[in-house]
Write a protein that holds these residues in place. Structure first.
Motif, PDB file in Angstrom:
ATOM      1  N   LYS A  61       0.839  -1.206   0.000  1.00 55.03           N
ATOM      2  CA  LYS A  61       0.000   0.000   0.000  1.00 55.03           C
ATOM      3  C   LYS A  61       0.871   1.252   0.000  1.00 55.03           C
ATOM      4  N   ALA A  62       1.937   1.252   0.814  1.00 53.72           N
ATOM      5  CA  ALA A  62       2.845   2.406   0.861  1.00 53.72           C
ATOM      6  C   ALA A  62       3.497   2.627  -0.497  1.00 53.72           C
ATOM      7  N   THR A  63       3.881   1.555  -1.157  1.00 56.24           N
ATOM      8  CA  THR A  63       4.471   1.664  -2.493  1.00 56.24           C
ATOM      9  C   THR A  63       3.458   2.224  -3.478  1.00 56.24           C
ATOM     10  N   ASP A  64       2.231   1.738  -3.400  1.00 58.57           N
ATOM     11  CA  ASP A  64       1.173   2.213  -4.292  1.00 58.57           C
ATOM     12  C   ASP A  64       0.914   3.703  -4.077  1.00 58.57           C
ATOM     13  N   VAL A  65       0.847   4.117  -2.819  1.00 50.22           N
ATOM     14  CA  VAL A  65       0.624   5.534  -2.513  1.00 50.22           C
ATOM     15  C   VAL A  65       1.776   6.373  -3.054  1.00 50.22           C
ATOM     16  N   VAL A  71       3.847   5.734  -5.516  1.00 52.00           N
ATOM     17  CA  VAL A  71       3.838   5.773  -6.980  1.00 52.00           C
ATOM     18  C   VAL A  71       2.745   6.718  -7.474  1.00 52.00           C
ATOM     19  N   HIS A  72       1.605   6.735  -6.808  1.00 54.52           N
ATOM     20  CA  HIS A  72       0.533   7.638  -7.219  1.00 54.52           C
ATOM     21  C   HIS A  72       0.850   9.097  -6.886  1.00 54.52           C
ATOM     22  N   GLU A  73       1.571   9.327  -5.799  1.00 56.48           N
ATOM     23  CA  GLU A  73       1.934  10.695  -5.425  1.00 56.48           C
ATOM     24  C   GLU A  73       3.128  11.216  -6.222  1.00 56.48           C
ATOM     25  N   SER A  74       4.018  10.340  -6.637  1.00 55.60           N
ATOM     26  CA  SER A  74       5.242  10.737  -7.361  1.00 55.60           C
ATOM     27  C   SER A  74       5.445   9.837  -8.574  1.00 55.60           C
ATOM     28  N   PRO A  75       4.553   9.912  -9.553  1.00 52.71           N
ATOM     29  CA  PRO A  75       4.667   8.980 -10.681  1.00 52.71           C
ATOM     30  C   PRO A  75       5.943   9.172 -11.496  1.00 52.71           C
ATOM     31  N   TRP A  76       6.367  10.407 -11.686  1.00 47.39           N
ATOM     32  CA  TRP A  76       7.563  10.629 -12.508  1.00 47.39           C
ATOM     33  C   TRP A  76       8.824  10.130 -11.810  1.00 47.39           C
ATOM     34  N   THR A  77       8.861  10.271 -10.504  1.00 50.96           N
ATOM     35  CA  THR A  77      10.005   9.738  -9.762  1.00 50.96           C
ATOM     36  C   THR A  77      10.042   8.218  -9.876  1.00 50.96           C
ATOM     37  N   ALA A  78       8.875   7.608  -9.753  1.00 53.87           N
ATOM     38  CA  ALA A  78       8.798   6.144  -9.868  1.00 53.87           C
ATOM     39  C   ALA A  78       9.208   5.686 -11.268  1.00 53.87           C
ATOM     40  N   ILE A  79       8.782   6.421 -12.279  1.00 54.91           N
ATOM     41  CA  ILE A  79       9.165   6.081 -13.665  1.00 54.91           C
ATOM     42  C   ILE A  79      10.675   6.230 -13.836  1.00 54.91           C
TER      43      ILE A  79
END
Length: 105
Positions: free
Chosen positions: A72-76, A78-86
């Motif tokens: 859940k923390a990972t999902d949150v 990624v949704h809050e910082s999609p470009w960083t995750a990409i």
């Protein structure tokens, strides 16, 4: 929690399950043994096995809860910082690609 920590906990749970199963098999195999000492020992081992099973169930539930919390923390994140995750995903892909390419040479 690190992925390797979760995997090592899962492996520990599996090993404990196997140990409990082996102990139960041994108790079954010695069921025909007579004597007061053997009877007392079997009763004590059975009580400890029941306790170990209960604690193992609690440990599994805690492990599942921690795994779900990490997901859940990972999902949150990624949704809050999609470009960083990409960006992190691309960087990991480049590193893996370089490692695979250097192994071919």
């Amino acid at each position: 929690m690190a992925r390797t920590s979760i995997e090592s906990q899962e492996q520990l749970v599996d090993e404990i399950k196997a140990t409990i199963s082996d102990a139960e098999d041994m108790l079954s195999a010695t069921a025909d043994q007579a004597g007061e000492k053997v009877t007392k020992l079997r009763a004590r081992v059975q009580a400890r096995l029941l306790d170990a099973k209960a604690r193992l169930i609690e440990a599994e539930e805690l492990l599942i809860a921690k795994t779900k919390a990490a997901a859940k923390a990972t999902d949150v994140y990624v949704h809050e910082s999609p470009w960083t995750a990409i960006g992190v995903g691309c960087a990991v892909g480049v590193v893996v690609g370089l490692l695979i390419g250097s192994n071919r040479r």
